[in-house]
Design an enzyme around this catalytic site. Sequence first.
Site, PDB file in Angstrom:
ATOM      1  CE  LYS A 132      -5.660   4.450  -5.233  1.00 51.82           C
ATOM      2  NZ  LYS A 132      -4.558   4.426  -6.216  1.00 51.82           N
ATOM      3  CD  GLU A 154      -2.418  12.112  -8.492  1.00 48.93           C
ATOM      4  OE1 GLU A 154      -2.639  12.593  -9.631  1.00 48.93           O
ATOM      5  OE2 GLU A 154      -2.091  10.919  -8.310  1.00 48.93           O
ATOM      6  CD  GLU A 173       0.299  -7.393  -5.330  1.00 43.46           C
ATOM      7  OE1 GLU A 173       0.063  -6.726  -4.296  1.00 43.46           O
ATOM      8  OE2 GLU A 173       0.308  -8.633  -5.365  1.00 43.46           O
ATOM      9  CG  LEU A 216       5.930  -2.098  -2.261  1.00 42.17           C
ATOM     10  CD1 LEU A 216       5.705  -1.371  -0.939  1.00 42.17           C
ATOM     11  CD2 LEU A 216       7.343  -2.656  -2.323  1.00 42.17           C
ATOM     12  CB  ILE A 276       0.574   4.382 -14.792  1.00 43.72           C
ATOM     13  CG1 ILE A 276       0.888   5.126 -13.493  1.00 43.72           C
ATOM     14  CG2 ILE A 276       0.606   2.874 -14.566  1.00 43.72           C
ATOM     15  CD1 ILE A 276      -0.135   4.923 -12.393  1.00 43.72           C
ATOM     16  N   GLY A 301       5.397   6.258  -7.980  1.00 44.22           N
ATOM     17  CA  GLY A 301       6.193   6.459  -9.179  1.00 44.22           C
ATOM     18  C   GLY A 301       5.690   5.587 -10.313  1.00 44.22           C
ATOM     19  CG  ASP A 317      -4.458   7.322  -3.191  1.00 39.66           C
ATOM     20  OD1 ASP A 317      -5.015   6.782  -4.159  1.00 39.66           O
ATOM     21  OD2 ASP A 317      -3.314   7.004  -2.806  1.00 39.66           O
ATOM     22  CE  LYS A 335      -2.671   3.804  -2.541  1.00 37.43           C
ATOM     23  NZ  LYS A 335      -1.356   4.451  -2.503  1.00 37.43           N
TER      24      LYS A 335
END
Length: 927
Positions: A684, A772, A711, A718, A579, A904, A783, A787
């Site tokens: 997170k 992963e 975000e 998104l 990332i 992604g 995960d 969220k």
Amino acid sequence: MRTAAVSTPCPASALFLHHLPPRCSRDPSSRTRLSISQATVQDRHGGKTRGCSSLGWSRIVSERIRKRRSNNQIFASIADISLEQSIENPSLPKGDMWSVHKFGGTCMGTSKRIQSVADIVLSDSTERKLIVVSAMSKVTDMMYELVNKASSRDDSYISAIDNVFEKHKLTASELLDGEDLARFLSQLHNDISNLKTMLRAIYIAGHATESFSDFVVGHGELWSAQMLSYTIKKHGRPCCWMDTRDVLIVNPTSSNQVDPDYIESEKRLEKWFLKKPADIIIATGFIASTIQNIPTTLKRDGSDFSAAILSALLKARQVTIWTDVDGVYSADPSKVSEAVILRTLSYQEAWEMSYFGANVLHPRTIIPVMKHSIPILIRNIFNLSAPGTKICQQPVNENQDRKSLDSVVKAFATIDNLALVNVEGTGMAGIPGTASAIFGTVKDVGANVIMISQASSEHSVCFAVPESEVKAVSSALHSRFQQALDAGRLSKVEVIPKCSILATVGHKMASTPGVSATLFDALAKANINVRAIAQGCSEYNITVVLKQEDCVRALRAVHSRFYLSKTTLAMGIIGPGLIGGTLLDQLRVQAAALKEKFNIDLRVMGITGSQTMILSDMGIDLSRWREIQKEKAEVADLDKFAKHVNENHFFPNTVLVDCTADTNVANHYYDWLQKGIHVITPNKKANSGPLDRYLKLRTLQRLSYTHYFYEATVGAGLPIISSLQGLLETGDKILHIEGIFSGTLSYIFNNFKGTRAFSEVVFEAKEAGYTEPDPRDDLSGTDVARKVIILARESGLKLELSDIPVQNLVPEPLRACSSSDEYMQQLPNFDKELSDERDDAEASGDVLRYVGVVDVVNDKGSVELRRYKKEHPFAQLSGSDNIIAFTTTRYKDQPLIVRGPGAGAEVTAGGVFSDILRLASYLGAPS
């Protein structure tokens, strides 16, 4: 007797013995009326002006008598010829035919530069020109040093004055030749001899009066004016040089200030011009005389002042100040690299800026020209193509069509090394004379008050003074108000050291709403605290006092905010993996366009992984960051990394972008935010970690102007977090949130249909890079639970991660597998349970979806496998899409749905990039 091109003072011994002014012989009443040093003889045959640029008067008069005798003409004796009979009597012309130029010491620093000055003078097409020159570069300091050494009885003054002689001899030898060179060197030798005599007397006395010192120091200007005059005459253009001690009369008002006597100066200028009516006049800057003809100086920056006074006397059309910079900058370019040259400044703006330390002009230089509305042009002698800065009356229609904040604020200036003195006490309120007593005490100490601020309640008065003077000020105030302090009428006399002043200047700030708000908003967003504020009713400037360590950052922040430079973000990227690396590539591609279109300058000051890091002072070349990482990496140190990015004072706004999933990195967020460092992350761990730590973090963020954007922690790129926050901020109430939050599990269950085995789909997802490295990290549901916790806490629920029941899709026997490969080998043995559940759902017209749920009404959340009808939006996903449905009081019957790619590196990095641009917008970039 003086010739037209040289100046010989009275003998130094006479000056000492009789305490007479060194220019005592220059009283017009004591001079012969027909001295050619004071008059211009017109050649009746050729019409050429001669005199100030010719030989001594005796040669010329003798020649004319010889010629006239040859024509059998009879003349009266020389003594009987009046000035009016011998020459024309021109009056001093004034007005636009005059242009005034001033060349400083840097411009006159070498023979080559003096020649360049001559070229500029000769290229000026103005009918008449007056040129004011300073001493050669460093000469004034050398002359002061001569006086200091002689006063200290330091024998080295002898060799020092020889150095002065050699410097001017060498320069003249490179510029001049023939008779002109001989004349100059003869005069230079005489001047040096006289100076040696005077310095010897000072050496014996061990003391030099101010007038003696001024007389010695002023010789630098005399020599440079003569050299330039001879240089111009080499080109065939007649000119005179003016010893301004003959013309400029001043009244000393203090040890470092004089007031011009304009009436007497004008009279003397007219008399001088009557005798030397030249079209080009080379005048000495810096030096002047008192009304008693005692030599003095106009003090530091006096050459500019000389030019301004003379231009006012001549009512010239313009004064050009030649220097070594392209003009006046919007801020100190050594502190703000993006500072711009200002094309125009009003007199008031220039005055304000110079008072606050900007390298413009001394405030007193502006006073003489303001009266006659004479513009001042600041130009660079080393860059003639630069138009420079014009200081003039502000045009009425300037920026008339766009009176925006960026047009009303012209520039920023700072003063460092100050201390703030605060006198406070309830006994001050309503007591007349308290302020007078305070500042009377400060005056007695001799301290310079830079700024004053008083609370309207009269409870406190604070003011800024140079830090070098604050100890004396504090001691004097404590002594003066000791009784009031003991009685409690005053509570304290407090000194706040290490302060700076930041001044915002603009002629059109007056009556323009929003300037102060924008200024203080910019400072707040840069996490800078203001200690005191002052604004005059003229509204030409707003002055704030702040910590000296914050001064450069504050200057850059406000400069950037008013669009005088780009909004610059100093960035540190943590985690240059999938990332983070993708984000760096996106930044590289977009950097140029963001600068050009939005004035956003993103500088990556450092990149760190878990093992190594690379640092830069001005920004890493993102086209080569991977190569630089291999070539120049050092051992990773997260504290050093954060300090490097944050403490680079060239950039006021700092952001750390955490692209890891590391708990240790997330634990630093609180400290970073507390230091004024903005944080952006897809990690997170902070928002789903222990509740008390999360609440502490969010409380700090809300109480400060430091931003924390996350975000990409839910839904990758998104707009899920921002949509939820928008609903809450506009007063909507969240009832229920339900969604497919994992791109991996979305892909798996979108493809887990028909007769396909669950293990086959998981293997396919792993090969495609959707999971992963160990698919159990996705299939465990942790995960998704993180969220859910993040959304629940955003909705106001105070839940811990352990409060969320999670349906783990990893069969219990496989949770202890030692490796991902072992898990994948064993997984087909457990396909039947999920296949049966899928078949049962399909038989009922349903599909399986792995979802997270936030039940706000019942204060709970969950992560589980659920069934949905095929017409339900959750059943119609494809690929790795995420989908989230918000049920609120406004969206109760028809939930608000957000859908799109939720996994992604590209979309996650894009979400982080979007947060970076949102931060830039908050900090002042155009949205």
